[in-house]
Every structure is written in C-alpha cells, then in structure tokens.
Design an enzyme around this catalytic site. Structure first.
Site, PDB file in Angstrom:
ATOM      1  N   ASN A  31      -2.140  44.464  -1.443  1.00  0.00           N
ATOM      2  CA  ASN A  31      -1.001  45.005  -2.189  1.00  0.00           C
ATOM      3  C   ASN A  31      -1.523  45.345  -3.579  1.00  0.00           C
ATOM      4  O   ASN A  31      -1.731  44.455  -4.393  1.00  0.00           O
ATOM      5  CB  ASN A  31       0.116  43.952  -2.266  1.00  0.00           C
ATOM      6  CG  ASN A  31       1.226  44.375  -3.220  1.00  0.00           C
ATOM      7  OD1 ASN A  31       1.338  45.549  -3.562  1.00  0.00           O
ATOM      8  ND2 ASN A  31       2.049  43.415  -3.635  1.00  0.00           N
ATOM      9  N   TRP A  32      -1.740  46.622  -3.784  1.00  0.00           N
ATOM     10  CA  TRP A  32      -2.341  47.043  -5.065  1.00  0.00           C
ATOM     11  C   TRP A  32      -1.369  46.930  -6.236  1.00  0.00           C
ATOM     12  O   TRP A  32      -1.779  47.068  -7.389  1.00  0.00           O
ATOM     13  CB  TRP A  32      -2.826  48.499  -4.960  1.00  0.00           C
ATOM     14  CG  TRP A  32      -4.023  48.707  -4.092  1.00  0.00           C
ATOM     15  CD1 TRP A  32      -4.704  47.767  -3.357  1.00  0.00           C
ATOM     16  CD2 TRP A  32      -4.707  49.950  -3.877  1.00  0.00           C
ATOM     17  NE1 TRP A  32      -5.755  48.348  -2.692  1.00  0.00           N
ATOM     18  CE2 TRP A  32      -5.784  49.692  -3.004  1.00  0.00           C
ATOM     19  CE3 TRP A  32      -4.517  51.258  -4.328  1.00  0.00           C
ATOM     20  CZ2 TRP A  32      -6.658  50.701  -2.579  1.00  0.00           C
ATOM     21  CZ3 TRP A  32      -5.381  52.254  -3.908  1.00  0.00           C
ATOM     22  CH2 TRP A  32      -6.451  51.972  -3.037  1.00  0.00           C
ATOM     23  N   HIS A  75       9.362  42.304  -1.290  1.00  0.00           N
ATOM     24  CA  HIS A  75       8.379  41.575  -2.102  1.00  0.00           C
ATOM     25  C   HIS A  75       9.131  40.836  -3.211  1.00  0.00           C
ATOM     26  O   HIS A  75      10.120  41.340  -3.754  1.00  0.00           O
ATOM     27  CB  HIS A  75       7.354  42.548  -2.694  1.00  0.00           C
ATOM     28  CG  HIS A  75       6.195  41.836  -3.324  1.00  0.00           C
ATOM     29  ND1 HIS A  75       6.277  41.288  -4.588  1.00  0.00           N
ATOM     30  CD2 HIS A  75       4.949  41.551  -2.857  1.00  0.00           C
ATOM     31  CE1 HIS A  75       5.110  40.702  -4.865  1.00  0.00           C
ATOM     32  NE2 HIS A  75       4.297  40.853  -3.842  1.00  0.00           N
ATOM     33  N   GLY A  80       0.185  35.732  -8.042  1.00  0.00           N
ATOM     34  CA  GLY A  80      -0.370  36.169  -9.315  1.00  0.00           C
ATOM     35  C   GLY A  80      -0.585  35.052 -10.315  1.00  0.00           C
ATOM     36  O   GLY A  80      -0.843  35.300 -11.488  1.00  0.00           O
ATOM     37  N   SER A  92      -2.130  34.241  -4.361  1.00  0.00           N
ATOM     38  CA  SER A  92      -3.433  33.837  -4.912  1.00  0.00           C
ATOM     39  C   SER A  92      -4.452  33.497  -3.827  1.00  0.00           C
ATOM     40  O   SER A  92      -5.266  32.583  -3.993  1.00  0.00           O
ATOM     41  CB  SER A  92      -3.267  32.676  -5.902  1.00  0.00           C
ATOM     42  OG  SER A  92      -2.454  33.080  -6.996  1.00  0.00           O
ATOM     43  N   GLY A  94      -2.891  40.298  -3.388  1.00  0.00           N
ATOM     44  CA  GLY A  94      -2.632  41.081  -4.590  1.00  0.00           C
ATOM     45  C   GLY A  94      -3.907  41.281  -5.396  1.00  0.00           C
ATOM     46  O   GLY A  94      -4.723  42.162  -5.111  1.00  0.00           O
ATOM     47  N   GLY A  95      -4.119  40.454  -6.393  1.00  0.00           N
ATOM     48  CA  GLY A  95      -5.226  40.617  -7.335  1.00  0.00           C
ATOM     49  C   GLY A  95      -6.581  40.802  -6.666  1.00  0.00           C
ATOM     50  O   GLY A  95      -7.365  41.684  -7.054  1.00  0.00           O
TER      51      GLY A  95
END
Ligand code: PEP
Length: 248
Positions: A9-10, A94, A172, A211, A232-233
C-alpha cells in the site's frame, strides 16, 4: 490450500520516476517469490503501473474507490474506472479512510459491494484502535466491521475477497502486533466466517498489516491463519518489500 498474498500500500507516496525505479527493482528480484504479489497505488499512477506490470507476476490495484457507479461525485473514482486500468484489487475501509475521512462500516460495505459488482477483488481492511484493544473489545470491533459486509453482501461474497486485519495501533508506528496477538484475531475472523460457511472460511485469505518488515515477516507469515501481508512503509523500499514477499 491458500496462497499467500503480499500487497504493498503505497499510500500518498511516489512520483513517476520513483515508481519506475521501485517497480524495476521489485520486478528484477521476483525470482523465488512464491506468494502472489500486488501493489495498491495512488490513482494518478494507475496507467503507469499498468504499463509497467502488464504481463508480469505482479498485480495492481487502488487504495480506495467510490461506492457510487457514476454521477455528480466530484473528486471520486468509480470501480469501472479502476477496471479501465486493469486493476485486480482495491483496498476498502483502510483505517486511514475510516479515521480521517469518516468512512462508516456501512459506507465501507457499500464500497466492497460496488467493487465486487465491477469484478474487482476488495481487500477489506478491519482492525481496532489502541483504546479499543486496551478496553478488550477487539473482537467486538472487528466483528462489527465484518458484520456490516456480511449483512449487505452475505458470506458467499468472501469467496471473492481478501480481508486485511490491521490493528490501527500498529499501522505506521513501528509497533508490530506479536505473532500471537495477530494470530488470535485472524483465528477469530476465520472462526466467525467458519460458523457461516466452512468452505469459504478455509479458502479466505486473511492478511496481516501493521509495521510488517523484513525482520518480523517470517514469524508472522508462518502463523496458521496469517495468509500474507498488507505492507505500507516497507513497500516503498524494493529490498524490504522483496524480503517480505520471499518470507511469504
Ligand atoms: C498500511 O498502510 O496498511 C500499513 C500496514 O502500513 P505500515 O506497514 O507502514 O504499518
């Protein structure tokens, strides 16, 4: 046998140049990846990503869509528009959409229904906040989020969907749910679906998100009810994303 799905997920990151470099590096490292891999990208880059990934083993999708088919909804993007760009997946519900943009369980369920009606596979995101976990109401919250979709679309709809369990406190933050914490909620989700339809429950892909990184992916992805990750990250760094894909 469920195949693991690792989806990036950018969020609101990327430029044409950065996306090109990231996807080139990920494509170059795909040998030995057994999991299904996908990236969910910002709307303006769907054409770029479609051109780059068509014919590759990596699927693509969006991070949100409208629950409406067409009309006077300024700024919105429909499921049919996502289809025009070859999307396979779309994230719905989300936690950032729920918390920042006020998407209710009902709206999320309507988006899920609209995605499926257009032939897209929704990745339905569910998860509790830190307060809710501390109040020991995680199962109530996740159960309520699932019930909205089950009520509108029925359990059979989950044969063409993915669920992502994402504890909000882990997204995150660098704080990851322990494998036991994550597995417990995944087992709860599968058990709830199994009570309605065992075959659907057995085939349902339930991703963990929050995470997940190269260093904790193996212990999460070897839990019996964790079928992949929503990343994500770490999805923005090719080596990190590939390491997670290879752990799956
Ligand atoms: C996410 O955005 O769905 C997510 C899991 O983010 P991160 O991996 O950065 O926690």
């Amino acid at each position: 046998m469920r195949r693991k799905l690792v989806a990036g997920n950018w969020k609101m990151h990327g430029t044409l140049a950065e996306n090109d470099a990231l996807l080139s590096a990920v494509l170059a490292g795909m040998a030995g990846v057994r999991a299904q891999v996908a990236v969910c990208v910002p709307f303006p880059y769907l054409a770029q990503v479609q051109a780059k990934l068509a014919g590759s083993p990596i699927a693509w999708g969006a991070q949100n869509m409208s629950q409406h088919g067409k009309g006077a909804y300024t700024g919105e993007v429909s499921a049919a528009m996502l289809n025009d760009f070859g999307c396979t997946y779309v994230l719905v519900g989300h936690s950032e959409r729920r918390a920042i943009y006020g998407e209710t369980d009902q709206v999320v369920a309507e988006k899920y229904a609209a995605a499926q009606a257009a032939g897209l596979t929704p990745i339905l995101c569910v998860g509790e906040s830190l307060n809710e976990r501390e109040e020991c109401i995680t199962e109530q919250v996740v159960g309520r989020q699932l019930d909205a979709v089950l009520g509108l679309c029925g359990v059979a709809s989950l044969a063409k969907a993915v669920i992502a369990y994402e504890p909000v406190w882990a997204i995150g933050t660098g704080v990851t749910a322990t494998p036991d914490q994550a597995q417990a909620v995944h087992a709860f989700i599968r058990g709830k679906i199994r009570a309605l339809d065992a075959a659907v429950a057995d085939d349902l892909v339930i991703q963990y998100g929050g995470s997940m990184k190269a260093g904790n992916a193996v212990e999460l992805l070897t839990q019996p009810d964790i079928d992949g990750g929503l990343i994500g990250g770490a999805a923005l760094i090719a080596a990190d994303f590939l390491a997670i894909c290879k752990a799956g």
